[in-house]
Scaffold this motif. Structure first.
Motif, short mmCIF file in Angstrom:
data_model
loop_
_atom_site.label_atom_id
_atom_site.label_comp_id
_atom_site.label_asym_id
_atom_site.label_seq_id
_atom_site.Cartn_x
_atom_site.Cartn_y
_atom_site.Cartn_z
N GLU A 20 0.86 -1.19 0.00
CA GLU A 20 0.00 0.00 0.00
C GLU A 20 0.89 1.24 0.00
O GLU A 20 1.80 1.34 0.83
CB GLU A 20 -0.90 -0.05 1.25
N ASP A 21 0.66 2.13 -0.98
CA ASP A 21 1.51 3.32 -1.06
C ASP A 21 1.05 4.44 -0.13
O ASP A 21 1.79 5.38 0.12
CB ASP A 21 1.60 3.82 -2.51
N GLU A 22 -0.18 4.35 0.36
CA GLU A 22 -0.64 5.37 1.31
C GLU A 22 -0.18 4.95 2.70
O GLU A 22 -0.74 4.03 3.30
CB GLU A 22 -2.16 5.51 1.24
N ASP A 65 -3.09 -3.57 -2.23
CA ASP A 65 -3.89 -2.47 -2.74
C ASP A 65 -3.86 -2.50 -4.27
O ASP A 65 -2.84 -2.85 -4.87
CB ASP A 65 -3.30 -1.14 -2.22
N ASN A 67 -4.52 0.19 -6.31
CA ASN A 67 -3.96 1.44 -6.86
C ASN A 67 -2.55 1.66 -6.32
O ASN A 67 -2.36 2.19 -5.23
CB ASN A 67 -4.84 2.63 -6.49
N LYS A 117 -12.46 -0.06 0.05
CA LYS A 117 -12.21 1.13 0.87
C LYS A 117 -13.41 2.06 0.79
O LYS A 117 -13.98 2.19 -0.28
CB LYS A 117 -10.98 1.87 0.35
CA CA Z 1 -2.93 3.05 -3.00
#
Ligand code: CA
Length: 246
Positions: A20-22, A65, A67, A117
């Protein structure tokens, strides 16, 4: 603290990879999963970092994730399912999108579950437990029964191994090593995975001693020893070899 508790119970925590990049979301998930001491989670922020991390050490489960920068979650999943050493790793997809298309293509690509989400951390933790339980049931199912090959007959319930009709005496460790390799026959298993699955979480042992044990096992298995192949730079593979039909 959590590690100590699991050490007492004699069972290692599940290793989970969060892709997950967030960072905020990843941190919350990590905290929720590690809270009970049942899991230890690592975080990576991109699809290529995920593939690299999993190649080095396959986790027990991936939270993926969709995205992501560079390589999307779908592409990561497609790569995983195409690889013999990572095909079996359970995947839970996270998606911000609610479109049915995404969910369907995610499941078609072999995701074990998905969650949309925004989600509740409690729900995510429950899904993780459910997927891990199913994976454990699948492993346990594989752990029993008998393997019959051209030379080797291994009865994993009776703890009896014979090669060309002669009983073979194995140490407990050698037996567990054979069991794990046979269960995962025709799949490349890394030394790290063998250490984790056969030796447990005892990190005192070095990966090199896996080679020593495999060497001894091969010798004891005589003609069937050749079925344990070394895959240079990756690990070992038990190659299925069935009796020739006359
Ligand atoms: Ca993401």
């Amino acid at each position: 603290m959590a590690d100590v508790r699991w050490a007492i119970l004699g069972r290692p925590p599940h290793r989970i990879l969060i892709v997950e990049d967030e960072r905020d979301i990843a941190g919350l998930i990590k905290h929720a999963l590690e809270r009970t001491g049942e899991a230890k989670a690592d975080i990576v922020g991109s699809g290529d970092a995920a593939l690299k991390a999993m190649t080095e050490r396959p986790p027990d489960l991936v939270i993926l994730d969709l995205n992501l920068p560079v390589l999307s979650g779908m592409e990561v999943c497609r790569h995983l399912r195409a690889r013999s050493d990572l095909r079996h790793v359970p995947v839970i997809m996270l998606t911000a999108r609610t479109s049915e298309d995404d969910r369907v293509s995610g499941l078609e690509l072999g995701a074990d579950d998905y969650i949309t989400k925004p989600f509740s951390l409690r729900e995510l933790a429950a899904r993780v437990r459910a997927v891990l339980r199913r994976a454990a049931a699948r492993d346990a199912h594989l752990a029993t029964g008998t393997y019959k090959g051209a030379h080797l007959v291994a009865d994993f319930d009776a703890v009896a191994v014979a090669v060309d009709g002669a009983a073979i005496r194995l140490t407990r460790r050698e037996f567990e090593l054979l069991r794990y390799l046979v269960q995962n026959k025709n799949r490349v298993i890394s030394r790290d995975r063998l250490l984790e699955r056969v030796w447990g979480y005892d990190r005192v042992i070095e990966t090199r001693s896996v080679d020593v044990h495999v060497g001894r096992l091969r010798t004891k298995l005589r003609a069937a020893g050749r079925q344990i192949e070394t895959v240079v730079g990756l690990g070992y593979r038990f190659v299925d070899q069935q009796p020739t039909q006359l």
